[in-house]
Design an enzyme around this catalytic site. Structure first.
Site, PDB file in Angstrom:
ATOM      1  N   HIS A 159       0.724  -1.268   0.021  1.00 27.45           N
ATOM      2  CA  HIS A 159       0.163  -0.007  -0.034  1.00 27.45           C
ATOM      3  C   HIS A 159       0.830   1.190   0.018  1.00 27.45           C
ATOM      4  CE1 HIS A 159      -3.541  -2.420   1.178  1.00 27.45           C
ATOM      5  NE2 HIS A 159      -2.726  -3.142   1.581  1.00 27.45           N
ATOM      6  N   LEU A 160       0.640   2.207  -0.763  1.00 25.71           N
ATOM      7  CA  LEU A 160       1.580   3.364  -1.051  1.00 25.71           C
ATOM      8  C   LEU A 160       0.661   4.605  -0.652  1.00 25.71           C
ATOM      9  CD1 LEU A 160       3.645   3.037  -4.207  1.00 25.71           C
ATOM     10  CD2 LEU A 160       4.400   2.748  -1.816  1.00 25.71           C
TER      11      LEU A 160
ATOM     12  N   LYS B  73      -7.770  -7.096  -7.656  1.00 25.39           N
ATOM     13  CA  LYS B  73      -7.976  -7.325  -5.913  1.00 25.39           C
ATOM     14  C   LYS B  73      -9.471  -7.509  -5.729  1.00 25.39           C
ATOM     15  CE  LYS B  73      -6.624  -7.716  -2.000  1.00 25.39           C
ATOM     16  NZ  LYS B  73      -5.820  -6.766  -1.010  1.00 25.39           N
TER      17      LYS B  73
ATOM     18  N   HIS C  75      -1.712 -12.241   2.130  1.00 23.54           N
ATOM     19  CA  HIS C  75      -1.212 -11.985   3.527  1.00 23.54           C
ATOM     20  C   HIS C  75      -1.889 -13.086   4.353  1.00 23.54           C
ATOM     21  CE1 HIS C  75      -5.008  -9.814   3.252  1.00 23.54           C
ATOM     22  NE2 HIS C  75      -4.489  -8.767   2.863  1.00 23.54           N
TER      23      HIS C  75
ATOM     24  N   ASP D 130       2.559  -6.337   2.517  1.00 24.76           N
ATOM     25  CA  ASP D 130       1.278  -5.446   3.065  1.00 24.76           C
ATOM     26  C   ASP D 130       1.653  -4.471   3.942  1.00 24.76           C
ATOM     27  OD1 ASP D 130      -1.309  -5.338   3.179  1.00 24.76           O
ATOM     28  OD2 ASP D 130      -1.899  -6.395   4.962  1.00 24.76           O
TER      29      ASP D 130
HETATM   30  O1  DOR Z   1      -4.207  -3.967   7.738  1.00 21.39           O
HETATM   31  C1  DOR Z   1      -4.609  -3.880   6.883  1.00 21.39           C
HETATM   32  N1  DOR Z   1      -4.342  -2.783   6.129  1.00 21.39           N
HETATM   33  N2  DOR Z   1      -4.949  -4.776   6.073  1.00 21.39           N
HETATM   34  C2  DOR Z   1      -5.664  -4.476   4.793  1.00 21.39           C
HETATM   35  O2  DOR Z   1      -6.336  -5.273   3.990  1.00 21.39           O
HETATM   36  C3  DOR Z   1      -5.585  -3.101   4.306  1.00 21.39           C
HETATM   37  C4  DOR Z   1      -4.605  -2.347   4.838  1.00 21.39           C
HETATM   38  C5  DOR Z   1      -4.643  -0.867   4.551  1.00 21.39           C
HETATM   39  O3  DOR Z   1      -4.976  -0.405   3.533  1.00 21.39           O
HETATM   40  O4  DOR Z   1      -4.367  -0.056   5.576  1.00 21.39           O
HETATM   41 ZN    ZN Z   2      -2.968  -4.840   1.865  1.00 22.53          ZN
END
Ligand code: DOR
Ligand code: ZN
Length: 344
Positions: free
Chosen positions: A16-17, A100, A175, A248
């Site tokens: 995630h960016l 996704k 994950h 993740d």
């Molecule tokens: O812990 C998480 N954070 N799990 C996810 O599936 C999404 C991610 C997020 O985008 O913050």
């Molecule tokens: Zn994720």
């Protein structure tokens, strides 16, 4: 005497960016370590079309440090209404590697996700024909199901039937957090793989409650039992190519985690490889790391392995207490703690 580990350059198969100014705060950490990363589409609004993915990709490229040749591998966010023609466009783009599946309501920015898997059967059929990977957040969303059992229920009620209904669809169970998931991925049909995060290899659920509630250890799927952690570590270090690296890493501003209703997500991009190496070294399996980090991911996605290398040195350092995140800050994994490895 220093010890070095030379790896084919690794890739991060789940990242995630976010977007906007904060891209410049987090992207350098990933670009320093990895050649490529699969970029999650759960922005607000979500990346539901190839056109949105293309614009997001351009913003990521523009935010890269000068001279970096890091490549973002983009994904589409599936909804109940994703048209089959969008899958064709995604495939033709050349920069989208998968779509996704967020079951609606399952995690951060998933409210636009899929409410019933049967609604996207035609989309999944087209993805199978084109060889586009389905990346799955594998938890049921029924709040009556115990939070620690949601992944297991998802396997039984959604994922196992799905991989049979679409026997050619490449699926990454993202994950994974439980022994049940390890068992499923190990024994199911071919073209099903899984990513594993550093936090699920290093910690069990006790960490969330040590001496009080610790929001920086809250992510989804939630940390599980020690037995589950040991099962995940065995899978990651097994040399089975179905299991590969996906951090993740999920940055959230400090105040949104340190809150009465804190966000899910742990930030590991600043030390992702270093954290994985702690886990692999503890398991006496450093020689298994290169397959997990640099080979099995590209093989699964039918992309070439990288050809350059990255050197890690066994030299202790202390992870910073925080990093800038726009006008706020992020508390990273292992903040203020010693790490044994560093990138050279
Ligand atoms: O812990 C998480 N954070 N799990 C996810 O599936 C999404 C991610 C997020 O985008 O913050
Ligand atoms: Zn994720």
């Amino acid at each position: 005497m220093s010890e070095y580990l030379t790896l084919l350059r690794p890739d991060d198969w789940h990242l995630h960016l976010r977007d906007g100014d904060v891209l410049r705060d987090v992207l350098p950490h990933t670009a320093e370590r990895f050649a490529r990363a699969v970029i999650m589409p759960n922005l607000k609004p979500a990346i539901t079309t190839t056109a949105l993915a293309s614009e997001y990709r351009s913003r990521i490229l523009a935010a890269l440090p000068v001279g970096s040749d890091f490549q973002p591998l983009m994904t589409l966010y599936l909804t109940d209404h994703t048209p089959v023609t969008e899958i064709d466009r995604a495939h033709q783009s050349g920069f989208i590697v998968g779509c996704k599946l967020y079951p609606s309501g399952v995690t951060t920015h998933s409210d636009a996700g899929v409410t019933d898997i049967r609604k996207i059967d035609l989309v999944l059929e087209r993805m199978s024909q084109l060889g586009l990977v389905l990346q799955v957040h594998g938890e049921v969303t029924d709040l009556n199901i115990d939070i620690f059992d949601r992944e297991h229920y998802f396997i039984d009620t959604v994922l196992a039937p799905l991989v049979l209904r679409h026997p050619k669809l490449p699926v990454v169970f993202e994950h994974i957090t439980s022994s049940a998931a390890v068992h499923f991925v190990t024994h199911t049909r071919t073209r099903v793989g899984a990513t594993i995060t550093p936090q699920h290899l290093l910690y069990n659920r006790n960490e969330i409650f040590k001496g009080g509630i610790r929001p920086h250890f809250y992510c989804l799927p939630i940390l599980k039992t020690e037995k589950d952690r040991i099962g995940l570590l065995a899978a990651a270090t097994s040399g089975n190519p179905r299991f590969f690296l996906g951090t993740d890493s999920a940055p959230h501003a400090r105040h949104t985690k340190e809150s009465a209703c804190g966000c899910a997500g742990m930030y590991s991009a600043h030390a992702s490889l270093e954290l994985y190496l702690e886990a692999f070294e503890n398991a006496g399996a450093l020689e298994k790391f290169e397959g997990f980090a640099s080979k099995f991911g590209p093989d699964f996605y039918s992309l070439p392995r990288n050809i350059d290398t990255l050197i890690l040195q066994k030299k202790s350092w202390i992870a910073p207490a925080s990093y800038i995140f726009g006008s706020d800050e992020i508390i990273p994994m292992h903040a203020n703690q010693l790490l044994r490895w560093q990138i050279k």
